[in-house]
Design an enzyme around this catalytic site. Structure first.
Site, PDB file in Angstrom:
ATOM      1  N   VAL A   1      -3.315  -8.002  -1.286  1.00 36.97           N
ATOM      2  CA  VAL A   1      -2.377  -8.173  -0.701  1.00 36.97           C
ATOM      3  C   VAL A   1      -3.442  -9.863   0.120  1.00 36.97           C
ATOM      4  O   VAL A   1      -2.601 -10.946   0.582  1.00 36.97           O
ATOM      5  CB  VAL A   1      -1.728  -7.614   0.490  1.00 36.97           C
ATOM      6  CG1 VAL A   1      -0.624  -6.483   0.701  1.00 36.97           C
ATOM      7  CG2 VAL A   1      -3.035  -6.911   1.632  1.00 36.97           C
TER       8      VAL A   1
ATOM      9  N   GLY B   1       0.706  -1.403  -0.240  1.00 34.78           N
ATOM     10  CA  GLY B   1       0.146  -0.030  -0.213  1.00 34.78           C
ATOM     11  C   GLY B   1       0.942   1.327  -0.089  1.00 34.78           C
ATOM     12  O   GLY B   1       0.291   2.475   0.460  1.00 34.78           O
TER      13      GLY B   1
ATOM     14  N   TYR C   1     -12.452  -2.778  11.790  1.00 35.30           N
ATOM     15  CA  TYR C   1     -11.115  -2.521  12.436  1.00 35.30           C
ATOM     16  C   TYR C   1     -10.288  -2.561  12.890  1.00 35.30           C
ATOM     17  O   TYR C   1      -8.891  -2.463  12.635  1.00 35.30           O
ATOM     18  CB  TYR C   1     -11.196  -0.448  11.640  1.00 35.30           C
ATOM     19  CG  TYR C   1      -9.782   0.385  10.791  1.00 35.30           C
ATOM     20  CD1 TYR C   1      -9.286  -0.576   9.723  1.00 35.30           C
ATOM     21  CD2 TYR C   1      -9.099   0.827  11.742  1.00 35.30           C
ATOM     22  CE1 TYR C   1      -7.869   0.520   9.862  1.00 35.30           C
ATOM     23  CE2 TYR C   1      -7.986   1.395  11.559  1.00 35.30           C
ATOM     24  CZ  TYR C   1      -7.024   0.920  10.887  1.00 35.30           C
ATOM     25  OH  TYR C   1      -6.108   1.247   9.939  1.00 35.30           O
TER      26      TYR C   1
ATOM     27  N   ILE D   1      -4.542  10.740  11.904  1.00 34.25           N
ATOM     28  CA  ILE D   1      -3.173  11.624  10.769  1.00 34.25           C
ATOM     29  C   ILE D   1      -4.165  11.773   9.427  1.00 34.25           C
ATOM     30  O   ILE D   1      -4.977  10.991   8.973  1.00 34.25           O
ATOM     31  CB  ILE D   1      -2.329  10.319  10.180  1.00 34.25           C
ATOM     32  CG1 ILE D   1      -1.323   9.206  11.388  1.00 34.25           C
ATOM     33  CG2 ILE D   1      -1.441  11.029   9.306  1.00 34.25           C
ATOM     34  CD1 ILE D   1      -1.369  10.533  12.296  1.00 34.25           C
TER      35      ILE D   1
ATOM     36  N   SER E   1       1.311   3.043  -2.361  1.00 36.99           N
ATOM     37  CA  SER E   1       1.528   4.502  -3.569  1.00 36.99           C
ATOM     38  C   SER E   1       1.094   6.128  -2.851  1.00 36.99           C
ATOM     39  O   SER E   1       0.790   6.404  -3.760  1.00 36.99           O
ATOM     40  CB  SER E   1       0.141   4.019  -4.447  1.00 36.99           C
ATOM     41  OG  SER E   1      -0.969   3.577  -3.743  1.00 36.99           O
TER      42      SER E   1
END
Length: 248
Positions: A66, A13, A159, A192, A15
Site C-alpha cells: 500500500v 492487509g 502510530y 484486540i 491475510s
C-alpha cells in the site's frame, strides 16, 4: 448498473488478524467478491481465501504494498483491465504496522514506515479508486484506525500520529462524497487479540479496560460488515470506538 454486475470489496492487509476476520465476516454477511490484499505473506492470504471459500464466499488474492503508489496503481489498473465492468464498491483500509518505542529514542526508520503504511496507504488505495465510487454513485470506505489515534498512547507517538491523521482524513472525505451515496467511516479498536498485540501483557492491561478483557477480531469484523452494508447508509464521517469502554 445491472443487478448482475459483479460487485467487489477490497480489504488491504486482509491475510491475517483483523483483516482475515473482516474477510470472513463479509463473506458470511454480504454477496461481495473479495479482493484480499497482502504485502508479502502469500501463504496467509491463500489460507484466508481458502477459509472464505469454505463458507461459501468468493474471492481472490492481490499482492501490492500500500505504501508504493505505482505498485498500487499498476495492480489495480491491471485488475480493472481484466475485469471490465466489475465494480469495487467497498474499500476497507486495514493495512497497518507498529514500531513502538519512546519518542526520544525513535528514528526516521521507526517513524516513516508507520506513517506511510496507515496514511499514505489510505491515500494510495482510496484516491485511486474514489472516482469510480463517485461515478458508481454508491460506495463504502472503511478505515481501520485505533484508540491510539483518538487519545494518544505513550510509546506509540508514530502510530498515534498515523491513525489520528487518518481520522481527520475520514471526516473530511466523508463530507466531499456524501452526495454521491458514498460513506466514509473509521473503526477504532482498542486492545484486540491479534498477532500485533501478542507481545502485550494481557493480564495487566485488561485491568485498564472496563470490560476486563481484550476484544476479539471477529467483534471488529461485525462492525466493519455493518458499515459495509446498505444498512449504514446514513452513517458517515464517524469514528466508532470498539474498545470495551477504555476510552470514549
Amino acid at each position: 448498473m445491472s443487478e448482475n454486475t459483479k460487485k467487489c470489496a477490497l480489504i488491504t492487509g486482509g491475510s491475517r488478524g483483523i483483516g482475515r476476520a473482516i474477510c470472513l465476516q463479509l463473506a458470511k454477511d454480504l454477496s461481495y467478491h473479495l479482493i484480499i490484499n497482502y504485502k508479502g505473506n502469500k501463504a496467509a492470504a491463500e489460507e484466508t481465501l481458502k477459509l472464505v471459500e469454505e463458507i461459501g464466499g468468493s474471492g481472490e488474492i492481490m499482492q501490492f504494498d500500500v505504501v508504493n503508489e505505482s505498485d498500487v496503481k499498476q495492480k489495480l489498473d491491471d485488475w480493472h483491465a481484466n475485469n471490465e465492468g466489475v465494480v469495487i464498491e467497498v474499500i476497507v483500509n486495514n493495512a497497518g504496522i507498529t514500531k513502538d518505542m519512546l519518542f526520544m529514542w525513535m528514528t526516521q526508520k521507526d517513524w516513516a514506515p508507520v506513517i506511510d503504511t496507515s496514511l499514505q496507504g489510505f491515500f494510495n488505495v482510496t484516491n485511486h479508486l474514489i472516482q469510480k465510487l463517485l461515478v458508481n454513485k454508491y460506495g463504502r470506505v472503511i478505515n481501520l484506525v485505533s484508540v491510539s489515534g483518538l487519545k494518544g498512547t505513550p510509546g506509540q507517538t508514530n502510530y498515534s500520529a498515523a491513525k489520528g491523521a487518518v481520522i481527520g482524513a475520514t471526516k473530511a472525505l466523508a463530507q466531499e462524497v456524501a452526495k454521491r451515496n458514498v460513506t466514509v467511516n473509521a473503526v477504532a479498536p482498542g486492545f484486540i487479540k491479534t498477532d500485533m498485540t501478542g507481545e502485550l501483557d494481557e493480564k495487566q492491561l485488561k485491568k485498564l479496560i472496563p470490560s476486563n478483557r481484550f476484544g476479539e477480531a471477529e467483534e471488529v469484523a461485525h462492525l466493519v460488515s455493518f458499515l459495509a452494508s446498505d444498512k449504514s447508509s446514513y452513517i458517515t464521517g464517524e469514528v466508532i470506538n470498539i474498545n470495551g469502554g477504555i476510552y470514549s
